[in-house]
Design a protein around this motif. Structure first.
Motif, mmCIF file in Angstrom:
data_model
loop_
_atom_site.group_PDB
_atom_site.id
_atom_site.type_symbol
_atom_site.label_atom_id
_atom_site.label_comp_id
_atom_site.label_asym_id
_atom_site.label_seq_id
_atom_site.Cartn_x
_atom_site.Cartn_y
_atom_site.Cartn_z
ATOM 1 N N LYS A 381 82.570 29.506 9.114
ATOM 2 C CA LYS A 381 82.018 28.366 9.685
ATOM 3 C C LYS A 381 80.658 28.177 10.236
ATOM 4 C CE LYS A 381 84.345 29.069 14.291
ATOM 5 N NZ LYS A 381 85.065 28.907 15.218
ATOM 6 N N LYS A 382 80.454 26.845 10.517
ATOM 7 C CA LYS A 382 78.897 26.997 11.070
ATOM 8 C C LYS A 382 78.956 27.211 12.442
ATOM 9 C CE LYS A 382 76.476 23.800 7.976
ATOM 10 N NZ LYS A 382 75.479 22.320 7.959
ATOM 11 N N HIS A 383 77.696 27.875 12.904
ATOM 12 C CA HIS A 383 77.640 28.282 14.194
ATOM 13 C C HIS A 383 77.588 26.963 15.292
ATOM 14 C CE1 HIS A 383 75.837 30.214 17.927
ATOM 15 N NE2 HIS A 383 75.819 31.329 17.369
ATOM 16 N N PRO A 384 78.432 27.075 16.152
ATOM 17 C CA PRO A 384 78.724 25.745 17.092
ATOM 18 C C PRO A 384 77.075 25.587 17.839
ATOM 19 C CG PRO A 384 79.662 27.750 17.936
ATOM 20 C CD PRO A 384 79.392 28.120 16.966
ATOM 21 N N ASN A 385 76.283 26.610 18.113
ATOM 22 C CA ASN A 385 74.850 26.227 18.738
ATOM 23 C C ASN A 385 73.474 26.246 17.815
ATOM 24 O OD1 ASN A 385 76.564 25.761 21.056
ATOM 25 N ND2 ASN A 385 76.386 28.179 21.131
ATOM 26 N N ALA A 386 73.951 26.530 16.375
ATOM 27 C CA ALA A 386 72.847 26.570 15.508
ATOM 28 C C ALA A 386 73.163 26.268 14.159
ATOM 29 C CB ALA A 386 72.400 28.131 15.579
ATOM 30 N N ASP A 387 72.565 25.263 13.613
ATOM 31 C CA ASP A 387 72.843 24.668 12.227
ATOM 32 C C ASP A 387 72.541 25.649 11.207
ATOM 33 O OD1 ASP A 387 73.663 22.502 13.710
ATOM 34 O OD2 ASP A 387 71.856 21.195 13.296
ATOM 35 N N SER A 388 71.581 26.651 11.413
ATOM 36 C CA SER A 388 71.131 27.328 10.369
ATOM 37 C C SER A 388 72.044 28.781 10.174
ATOM 38 C CB SER A 388 69.566 27.718 10.424
ATOM 39 O OG SER A 388 69.382 28.453 11.573
ATOM 40 N N LEU A 389 73.107 28.768 11.225
ATOM 41 C CA LEU A 389 73.545 29.990 11.018
ATOM 42 C C LEU A 389 75.254 29.935 10.636
ATOM 43 C CD1 LEU A 389 72.281 31.581 14.641
ATOM 44 C CD2 LEU A 389 71.428 31.909 12.159
ATOM 45 N N TYR A 390 75.868 30.914 10.097
ATOM 46 C CA TYR A 390 77.266 30.986 9.948
ATOM 47 C C TYR A 390 77.679 31.914 10.904
ATOM 48 C CZ TYR A 390 76.963 28.714 5.235
ATOM 49 O OH TYR A 390 76.910 27.936 4.206
ATOM 50 N N VAL A 391 79.009 31.741 11.106
ATOM 51 C CA VAL A 391 79.765 32.657 11.954
ATOM 52 C C VAL A 391 80.956 32.991 10.985
ATOM 53 C CG1 VAL A 391 81.420 33.225 14.058
ATOM 54 C CG2 VAL A 391 79.326 31.717 14.287
ATOM 55 N N GLN A 392 81.109 34.305 10.674
ATOM 56 C CA GLN A 392 81.964 34.609 9.837
ATOM 57 C C GLN A 392 82.998 35.966 10.238
ATOM 58 O OE1 GLN A 392 78.093 34.808 6.678
ATOM 59 N NE2 GLN A 392 79.095 36.835 7.276
ATOM 60 N N LYS A 393 84.364 36.006 9.832
ATOM 61 C CA LYS A 393 85.244 36.870 10.269
ATOM 62 C C LYS A 393 85.254 37.764 9.011
ATOM 63 C CE LYS A 393 86.608 35.808 14.401
ATOM 64 N NZ LYS A 393 86.376 36.499 15.726
ATOM 65 N N GLY A 435 75.048 32.607 21.877
ATOM 66 C CA GLY A 435 76.315 32.559 22.473
ATOM 67 C C GLY A 435 77.440 33.161 21.688
ATOM 68 N N VAL A 436 77.070 33.779 20.405
ATOM 69 C CA VAL A 436 78.337 34.332 19.797
ATOM 70 C C VAL A 436 77.816 35.966 19.570
ATOM 71 C CG1 VAL A 436 79.624 34.483 17.539
ATOM 72 C CG2 VAL A 436 79.068 32.214 18.720
ATOM 73 N N VAL A 437 78.782 36.711 19.868
ATOM 74 C CA VAL A 437 78.345 38.219 19.720
ATOM 75 C C VAL A 437 78.638 38.619 18.296
ATOM 76 C CG1 VAL A 437 79.052 40.531 20.409
ATOM 77 C CG2 VAL A 437 79.011 38.510 21.980
ATOM 78 N N SER A 438 77.429 38.900 17.558
ATOM 79 C CA SER A 438 77.641 39.321 16.080
ATOM 80 C C SER A 438 77.636 40.965 16.149
ATOM 81 C CB SER A 438 76.426 39.126 15.567
ATOM 82 O OG SER A 438 76.520 39.538 13.964
ATOM 83 N N GLU A 439 78.769 41.370 15.490
ATOM 84 C CA GLU A 439 79.198 42.845 15.312
ATOM 85 C C GLU A 439 78.866 43.299 14.150
ATOM 86 O OE1 GLU A 439 83.548 42.747 17.985
ATOM 87 O OE2 GLU A 439 83.527 41.499 16.175
ATOM 88 N N GLY A 440 77.866 43.183 13.417
ATOM 89 C CA GLY A 440 77.418 43.821 12.287
ATOM 90 C C GLY A 440 76.418 42.973 11.500
#
Length: 534
Positions: A381-393, A435-440
């Motif tokens: 999904k898109k990052h809640p605080n940055a339009d240019s970023l994805y947040v992936q599981k 605001g989102v911790v990226s683990e890789g």
């Protein structure tokens, strides 16, 4: 050599006697062997970590077993506590397990049958009512003078000795009776305890035993090899290069055959344990070339007469010792043993950490330090605080999902990433990205003159969680990946600068001979030949 069943009493006697400095009861030994195989015990206080000096008694125990003896190895935990409390009670149980683990590995490394070998823990019988009463009976007839004299070579001598140190010899004497053995084996430094046992066991109505004594082999610094003296001993799990370094530093004076721990180690360990009984020195041809010594006396004479240089002797000893230690290192290189080591010797936790940090600091910046695995994007999904970023599981196997932030919104639509297999850098230090911790970090290819970005494509047959490695930089040769890589350090930047896309669209490190690969083939991209990785 014939099996113990085929050996005559004289042959068994010669094997038992080999390299011993002294036997008390030699005639009785030969008479007994004509009637039966003898039983004996060797005790070791579970204090400091066993080191290569333990091969001296272990090599002799190998002789006893080959001669058909029934051998008991006593893990003397109570003795260890009494000897100035070298082993605290709370650690004794763990140290007994550690000693058992290590000594079994030593015996297995030299191919000794342990069919007639038994391990016994001292406190399994030394706290019994019968044993305790015999301790009191012994205390009622032993003088303070005799008790102190008996332990003079073994128990640390101080101006005001503790009572525990005076009890030590008596307990060791009683062990002979309670283990029901014919003989006790130890170093010649135990002689006064052995003669103490011969004097006092008959006073209690118990029979006198035989006693076998090993020569005290000098340590690498010239004195006794000791667990508490770091430069004097080599740990059984020391890496090959550490073994070589310690042997190079060892005292080995030219022509000196009397106080030479290196030469003694050959005599009492390396040659007795050699399958051929020989000792080999591999030298450069200009220094005399390879030479084989079938007998120790020939080696000793060559060294005494300056026909063998100390440096060549040390290198040959290091080579032979590393061959002896290699199967032990492999057997003990597992999480179970490492956990046991840290429980038995808590100080090793810090030492191992410092050693690991030192090895990491001196290690070359190459792709073996990266922990890259095949992952599968299970949600995006898109990052809640940055339009240019994805947040992936991202699923990386074993039921573990990682949260990964990527800057691919402008380059790849969500539907092309969902359920896609990717190459994920897993040992990057977690970072807080808006605001989102990226683990890789998901690895992708790009080119400066193109607006195209492509995730790296592992072979479709790869399983999630499979390791991606670089040919020529395998982990067995170069070392395991770093536990954690700080993205602010230059390490990652220096490695990534040498990753690129080859003409056949394979991910490579510096040149075509070093592709990113899996067991199903290389990692590729769909286009972007000549591109870089980020």
């Amino acid at each position: 050599m014939a099996t113990d069943a085929a050996l005559s009493a004289d042959e068994k006697f010669s094997l038992i006697k080999r390299n011993l400095q002294e036997i008390i009861g030699e005639e009785k030994l030969l008479e007994t062997l004509k009637e039966k195989d003898i039983s004996l015990y060797w005790g070791t206080a579970t204090t400091g970590r066993p080191h290569v000096g333990y091969f001296v008694p272990i090599s002799k125990i190998a002789d006893f077993l080959k001669a058909g003896c029934h051998v008991i190895i006593l893990f003397a935990d109570l003795h260890g506590y009494l000897d100035n409390m070298k082993a605290p009670w709370e650690l004794l149980a763990q140290r007994v397990k550690y000693y058992s683990f290590v000594i079994k590995a030593m015996l297995q490394s030299i191919g000794v049958s342990i069919e007639k070998l038994t391990f016994v823990r001292g406190t399994d019988y030394q706290l019994s009512r019968e044993y305790t009463l015999d301790v009191y009976r012994l205390a009622s007839v032993v003088t303070e003078h005799d008790a102190k004299k008996a332990g003079a070579e073994v128990v640390k001598q101080v101006k005001h000795p503790l009572l525990s140190g005076l009890l030590y010899p008596g307990l060791q004497a009683l062990d002979e009776e309670y283990l029901k053995v014919d003989a006790q084996f130890g170093g010649v430094d135990q002689r006064k305890i052995f003669t103490f046992a011969e004097k006092y066991l008959p006073v209690l109505g118990f029979k006198k035993r035989m006693h076998f004594m090993n020569t005290m082999v000098p340590g690498l610094t010239g004195g006794k090899m000791s667990s508490s003296e770091e430069d004097s001993k080599i740990d059984l799990i020391d890496p090959k290069e550490v073994v070589e370094k310690k042997i190079r530093k060892a005292f080995c004076e030219r022509g000196n055959i009397k106080e030479n721990g290196v030469l003694s180690f050959v005599k009492y360990v390396l040659m007795p344990l050699s399958k051929t009984g020989e000792f080999v020195v591999n030298r450069d041809e200009k220094y005399g070339g390879r030479v084989v010594y079938p007998k120790f006396e020939e080696l000793e004479a060559a060294f005494a007469n300056d026909k063998l240089d100390p440096a060549d002797l040390k290198q040959a000893v290091a080579d032979a010792l590393n061959m002896l230690l290699e199967p032990i290192r492999r057997q003990l290189d597992n999480p179970e043993f490492n956990e046991l080591k840290h429980l038995a010797y808590p100080e090793t936790v810090k030492l191992d950490k410092l050693r690991s940090e030192a090895q990491t600091a001196s290690r070359t910046a190459d792709p073996s330090r990266l922990d890259i695995r095949v992952g599968r994007i299970v949600s995006i999904k898109k990052h809640p605080n940055a339009d240019s970023l994805y947040v992936q599981k991202v699923d990386i196997g074993s039921g573990e999902n990682r949260t990964v932030v990527s800057g691919l919104v402008k380059f790849i639509p969500i539907d092309q990433l969902q359920e896609r297999k990717i190459a994920l850098l897993c040992n990057l230090k977690p970072q807080n990205i808006r605001g989102v911790v990226s683990e890789g970090m998901m690895l992708a290819a790009s080119k400066q003159d193109s607006k195209v970005v492509e995730p790296l494509d592992p072979p479709s047959d790869c399983n999630v969680g499979e390791k991606i490695y670089t040919v020529g930089f395998d982990h067995k040769t170069c070392g395991e990946p770093d536990k954690e890589i700080n993205p602010k350090k230059k390490l990652l930047e220096n490695i990534m600068a040498n990753l690129k896309i080859s003409d056949d669209l394979t991910v490579i490190y510096k040149k075509n001979e070093h592709p990113f690969s899996t067991k199903y083939g290389p990692v590729k991209v769909k286009s972007l030949a000549g591109g870089s990785i980020s």
